[in-house]
Every structure is written in C-alpha cells, then in structure tokens.
Design an enzyme around this catalytic site. Structure first.
Site, PDB file in Angstrom:
ATOM      1  N   LYS A 126      -1.750 -10.445   5.919  1.00 34.41           N
ATOM      2  CA  LYS A 126      -3.047 -10.688   5.266  1.00 34.41           C
ATOM      3  C   LYS A 126      -3.459 -12.108   5.620  1.00 34.41           C
ATOM      4  CE  LYS A 126      -3.364  -8.661   1.047  1.00 34.41           C
ATOM      5  NZ  LYS A 126      -3.186  -8.725  -0.416  1.00 34.41           N
ATOM      6  N   GLU A 177       9.776  -8.646   6.239  1.00 32.74           N
ATOM      7  CA  GLU A 177       8.910  -8.768   5.062  1.00 32.74           C
ATOM      8  C   GLU A 177       7.944  -7.589   4.995  1.00 32.74           C
ATOM      9  OE1 GLU A 177       8.132  -9.770   2.328  1.00 32.74           O
ATOM     10  OE2 GLU A 177       8.137 -11.930   2.042  1.00 32.74           O
ATOM     11  N   ASP A 178       7.525  -7.269   3.779  1.00 32.61           N
ATOM     12  CA  ASP A 178       6.490  -6.246   3.625  1.00 32.61           C
ATOM     13  C   ASP A 178       5.123  -6.795   4.011  1.00 32.61           C
ATOM     14  OD1 ASP A 178       6.496  -8.007   1.456  1.00 32.61           O
ATOM     15  OD2 ASP A 178       6.377  -6.458  -0.078  1.00 32.61           O
ATOM     16  N   LYS A 189      11.973  -7.201  -3.065  1.00 37.09           N
ATOM     17  CA  LYS A 189      12.243  -5.793  -2.909  1.00 37.09           C
ATOM     18  C   LYS A 189      11.272  -5.104  -1.953  1.00 37.09           C
ATOM     19  CE  LYS A 189      12.588  -5.442  -7.700  1.00 37.09           C
ATOM     20  NZ  LYS A 189      12.367  -4.669  -8.932  1.00 37.09           N
ATOM     21  N   PHE A 214      -5.674  -5.761  -2.432  1.00 37.97           N
ATOM     22  CA  PHE A 214      -4.338  -5.563  -2.987  1.00 37.97           C
ATOM     23  C   PHE A 214      -3.856  -4.168  -2.631  1.00 37.97           C
ATOM     24  CE2 PHE A 214      -1.105  -4.681  -6.145  1.00 37.97           C
ATOM     25  CZ  PHE A 214      -0.367  -5.848  -6.105  1.00 37.97           C
ATOM     26  N   VAL A 215      -2.755  -4.091  -1.896  1.00 35.60           N
ATOM     27  CA  VAL A 215      -2.284  -2.802  -1.392  1.00 35.60           C
ATOM     28  C   VAL A 215      -0.966  -2.399  -2.054  1.00 35.60           C
ATOM     29  CG1 VAL A 215      -3.452  -3.054   0.825  1.00 35.60           C
ATOM     30  CG2 VAL A 215      -1.118  -3.915   0.566  1.00 35.60           C
ATOM     31  N   ASP A 258       1.183 -13.151   2.998  1.00 35.29           N
ATOM     32  CA  ASP A 258      -0.120 -13.351   2.369  1.00 35.29           C
ATOM     33  C   ASP A 258      -0.440 -14.856   2.438  1.00 35.29           C
ATOM     34  OD1 ASP A 258      -2.341 -12.875   0.702  1.00 35.29           O
ATOM     35  OD2 ASP A 258      -1.151 -12.966  -1.117  1.00 35.29           O
ATOM     36  N   ARG A 265       6.043   2.032  -5.411  1.00 31.77           N
ATOM     37  CA  ARG A 265       6.823   1.621  -4.247  1.00 31.77           C
ATOM     38  C   ARG A 265       7.228   2.784  -3.353  1.00 31.77           C
ATOM     39  NH1 ARG A 265       8.429  -3.775  -4.611  1.00 31.77           N
ATOM     40  NH2 ARG A 265       8.898  -4.580  -6.679  1.00 31.77           N
TER      41      ARG A 265
END
Ligand code: 5GP
Ligand code: MG
Ligand code: MG
Length: 211
Positions: free
Chosen positions: A146, A113-114, A53, A167-168, A117, A180
């Site tokens: 990241k 993608e957001d 999501k 962590f964002v 990582d 969100r």
C-alpha cells in the site's frame, strides 16, 4: 457467547463489498514470486522469516512455490504488534521472537509480510535483524504494497500487488481478528464497522493489534 455477524449475515463472504484479488489471481502471482525468489537465493541458504500473524497464509503458499528450493533454506517466525489509540498506530512496534542470535547471524533473511503500509513494522523488523542479530542481508516479500501510505521510505524487493488505499481483509489479513481464513482478499461493507460502533478503520486498526 452469541456469534453475530454484521447485519446478521450468515457468512464472512456476505460481508464483502468487493473482491480485490481472487484465489486464482493470488495463486498465480505467488507462483511467480516463488520462482523469482528461488532463482535469487540459489546458493544462499536463506532464512525465510514470516511476520505473524497476517502473513501465515501467504507464507505457507510462498514457501511451497520457492522451486527449485535452495539448499539450506530454513524457516522461522517473528511476531510484530503495533500499539495505537483510536484509528492510528502510535508508530511503536513491539517484536516477539524466539530467534536465537546465532540462528540469524550471517544468514540471508527473507521477511514475508502480508502488507506493507506505513512501513513502520517492516523497518523495525529489518533493523532488528541487521543491527541486533547480525543478518548478512534482509529482503522483504510482501503480498500487498500500500505504497501511498508510507511514513518511512521502504521498497520491498518482492511485491505481489500494489494495493489501493483501502482497508483489506482475507488471505491472512484480519479485521478484529476475523476474516483471516477467507481465501481471497476483499473490502468489507461499511456496516461491518458501524455495527461495532466504530468508523471504517485506518489500516493499522485500533488498540493493540497483532499483525
Ligand atoms: P505498517 O503500517 O507498519 O507498514 O503495517 C503494519 C501492519 O498493519 C501490517 O503488517 C498489517 O498487518 C496491518 N495492515 C496494514 N494495512 C492493512 C489493511 O488494509 N488490512 C489489514 N487487515 N491489515 C493491515
Ligand atoms: Mg491486524
Ligand atoms: Mg503484517
């Protein structure tokens, strides 16, 4: 059900320790990425595929920024969930999509993608598209990279920002499904984790997470 924010604060905004990327900064960078993608995909009728999501907000801003829009551009979504225990993902990524094979076959796919990582998610998705769905090509546009935390070698073609190892949340990214809808990206105050009796999460969260 009573809704309690961490430390009894009123809004999500009050939970932010700092803002890393403001709305204005994000919007300018998304516009640049959109123009670049438009140039690179002219004549290629790309399939732009959002990884749900977390990417929903970046996705909707980015597709509007792909100007001039290449003819034949279409959209779809795929859902990726990682399973883990404690604060680390096991590295097992589950995919859910109603992509028909013929929809992907021969297409130039741009994954949205957001954040990349460890790169386990994006590697799984792109292998699936290439090896099982017959995509002609797969490239990735990620808002955040990241890069320090890679477990697999993966270099996204389009990167909004190189992200520090924190962590964002915000702009689609969640903690426990919250935050969100915040229009900027920031880092939470430590007490936002401790009131739940957990330590600040590793970037893949705990348990099953729908990214
Ligand atoms: P991966 O480790 O497979 O590259 O990333 C998996 C997913 O974990 C990302 O798509 C994203 O949804 C989530 N993730 C990774 N880092 C962060 C982070 O700093 N904040 C949030 N909210 N999610 C993250
Ligand atoms: Mg998540
Ligand atoms: Mg994601």
């Amino acid at each position: 059900k009573e809704v309690v924010s961490c430390s009894g604060r009123q809004t999500y905004h009050d939970d932010m320790a700092k803002i890393l990327y403001t709305e204005a900064v994000i919007s300018q960078r998304v516009a640049e990425l959109g123009r670049q993608i438009a140039q690179d995909y002219q004549g290629k009728a790309p399939l732009v595929l959002g990884v749900l999501k977390g990417s929903f907000m970046f996705f909707s801003d980015l597709v509007r920024a792909i100007e001039p829009c290449p003819r034949g551009l279409t959209l779809d979504f795929i859902r990726a969930s990682s399973y883990g225990s404690g604060t680390e993902s096991t590295g097992e990524v589950k995919l859910k999509a109603d992509l028909k094979l013929e929809k992907v076959e021969g297409r130039h796919v741009l994954l949205v993608e957001d954040i990349v990582d460890t790169a386990l998610t994006i590697t799984t998705v792109s292998r699936y598209l290439l090896e099982e769905c017959g995509a002609a090509s797969v490239a990735t546009a990620t808002l955040l990279d990241k890069h320090e935390r890679r477990k697999l070698v993966y270099r996204p073609e389009y990167v909004g920002f190189l992200c520090p190892n924190e962590f964002v949340v915000g702009y689609g990214l969640d903690f426990n499904e919250e935050y969100r809808t915040i229009p900027y990206i920031g880092v939470l105050k430590p007490e936002c984790y401790s009131h739940l009796g957990i330590e600040a999460p590793e970037p893949d969260g705990s348990g099953e997470s729908s990214d």
